[in-house]
Enzyme design. Structure first.
Site, PDB file in Angstrom:
ATOM      1  N   GLU A   1       0.799  -0.982   0.045  1.00 25.19           N
ATOM      2  CA  GLU A   1      -0.040  -0.034  -0.001  1.00 25.19           C
ATOM      3  C   GLU A   1       0.925   1.088   0.090  1.00 25.19           C
ATOM      4  O   GLU A   1       1.682   1.450   0.927  1.00 25.19           O
ATOM      5  CB  GLU A   1      -0.920  -0.006   1.332  1.00 25.19           C
ATOM      6  CG  GLU A   1      -1.704   1.287   1.340  1.00 25.19           C
ATOM      7  CD  GLU A   1      -2.354   1.120   2.804  1.00 25.19           C
ATOM      8  OE1 GLU A   1      -2.804  -0.078   3.451  1.00 25.19           O
ATOM      9  OE2 GLU A   1      -2.733   2.285   3.334  1.00 25.19           O
TER      10      GLU A   1
ATOM     11  N   ARG B   1       0.748  10.266   0.974  1.00 28.34           N
ATOM     12  CA  ARG B   1       1.151  11.192   2.290  1.00 28.34           C
ATOM     13  C   ARG B   1       2.226  11.844   1.662  1.00 28.34           C
ATOM     14  O   ARG B   1       2.950  12.781   2.266  1.00 28.34           O
ATOM     15  CB  ARG B   1       1.456  10.403   3.416  1.00 28.34           C
ATOM     16  CG  ARG B   1       0.312   9.633   3.984  1.00 28.34           C
ATOM     17  CD  ARG B   1       0.443   8.951   5.346  1.00 28.34           C
ATOM     18  NE  ARG B   1      -0.363   8.231   5.646  1.00 28.34           N
ATOM     19  CZ  ARG B   1      -0.644   7.371   6.507  1.00 28.34           C
ATOM     20  NH1 ARG B   1       0.337   7.406   7.485  1.00 28.34           N
ATOM     21  NH2 ARG B   1      -1.527   6.522   6.621  1.00 28.34           N
TER      22      ARG B   1
ATOM     23  N   THR C   1      -4.357   5.863   2.181  1.00 28.60           N
ATOM     24  CA  THR C   1      -4.587   7.157   3.032  1.00 28.60           C
ATOM     25  C   THR C   1      -5.375   7.672   1.761  1.00 28.60           C
ATOM     26  O   THR C   1      -5.299   9.208   1.385  1.00 28.60           O
ATOM     27  CB  THR C   1      -3.488   7.896   3.145  1.00 28.60           C
ATOM     28  OG1 THR C   1      -2.365   7.093   3.784  1.00 28.60           O
ATOM     29  CG2 THR C   1      -3.645   9.209   4.020  1.00 28.60           C
TER      30      THR C   1
ATOM     31  N   LYS D   1     -10.760  -1.829   6.943  1.00 24.62           N
ATOM     32  CA  LYS D   1      -9.526  -1.627   7.690  1.00 24.62           C
ATOM     33  C   LYS D   1     -10.212  -0.915   8.946  1.00 24.62           C
ATOM     34  O   LYS D   1     -11.097  -0.500   9.152  1.00 24.62           O
ATOM     35  CB  LYS D   1      -9.051  -0.381   6.988  1.00 24.62           C
ATOM     36  CG  LYS D   1      -7.923   0.290   7.544  1.00 24.62           C
ATOM     37  CD  LYS D   1      -7.156   0.989   6.540  1.00 24.62           C
ATOM     38  CE  LYS D   1      -6.064   1.999   7.584  1.00 24.62           C
ATOM     39  NZ  LYS D   1      -4.712   2.223   6.641  1.00 24.62           N
TER      40      LYS D   1
END
Ligand code: 3PG
Length: 218
Positions: free
Chosen positions: A45, A49, A73, A133
């Protein structure tokens, strides 16, 4: 099981530890993805960011054919679409918004959406999501919280991330409602900055071993 869940399962395979990655330098994307895949962690993943994250997804997918590159994210529809266009094979979001769910509904790319509370989990369950998640796992109540969810909401399972490490990953994975864990411990910023690909491959191999069925060990 919905088609999207099937697709998410296919992307993750039987991998039970997902590296959560921050790429600061685009040139690190390929070697990092190759090192993780060589260590047995093919699904990765890459988090949005850092400024080059979308390009990093493209580069990792192109330079590491064995890797299954996902995007993390993801906070909204625009980022979802950008990540899908960059070639992300799966999308991970820390929480859930209506906009995100609407976008995911019309996309072929599967979403692993974040939820913590019973109400959030129930809302996603109604949308057909059975794999979620759970973030930030340790701060939100960790294993005892997840264990408490397993009886009333037995048909939903989780990928806890946030504070998961080599020391507690196995214990999380032993919970009946945890299908995998995620974390940054397999690709620490300092090792990426140093280009320590052998070290990261070694960490990945250890993490892949933790993910295998077997006795608990730290
Ligand atoms: C995530 O986005 O899943 C988390 O930030 C990962 O948390 P960690 O750095 O504690 O592993």
């Amino acid at each position: 099981m919905t088609q999207k869940t099937e697709r998410l399962k296919a992307a993750l395979g039987d991998q039970r530890v997902i590296p959560v990655i921050r790429i600061e330098r685009l040139t690190d994307a390929g070697p990092l993805a190759r090192a993780l895949a060589a260590g047995g962690l093919r699904a990765i993943e890459i988090t949005l960011r850092t400024p080059d994250a979308l390009d990093a997804i493209r580069v990792a997918a192109a330079e590491a054919p064995d890797a299954v590159v996902g995007a993390g994210t993801i906070l909204g529809a625009r980022q979802f679409e950008q990540a899908a266009r960059a070639g992300a094979r799966f999308i991970v979001s820390p929480g859930t918004t209506t906009e995100l769910i609407d976008t995911a509904r019309s996309s072929d790319v599967p979403l692993l959406p974040g939820a913590i509370t019973p109400s959030e989990i129930m809302a996603l369950r109604e949308e057909g999501y059975s794999m979620l998640k759970f973030f930030p796992a340790e701060q939100a109540g960790g294993m005892s919280f997840l264990k408490a969810l397993s009886s009333p909401i037995a048909d939903v399972s989780f990928c806890p991330t946030g504070g998961v490490s080599a020391a507690n990953a196995r214990a999380y994975l032993d919970l009946p409602n945890v299908f995998c864990v995620g974390g940054s411990w397999v690709a620490p910023d300092a090792m990426i900055a140093a280009g320590d690909w052998t070290g990261i491959e070694d960490l990945a191999r250890k993490a892949a071993t933790i993910g295998q069925v077997g006795p608990t060990f730290a």
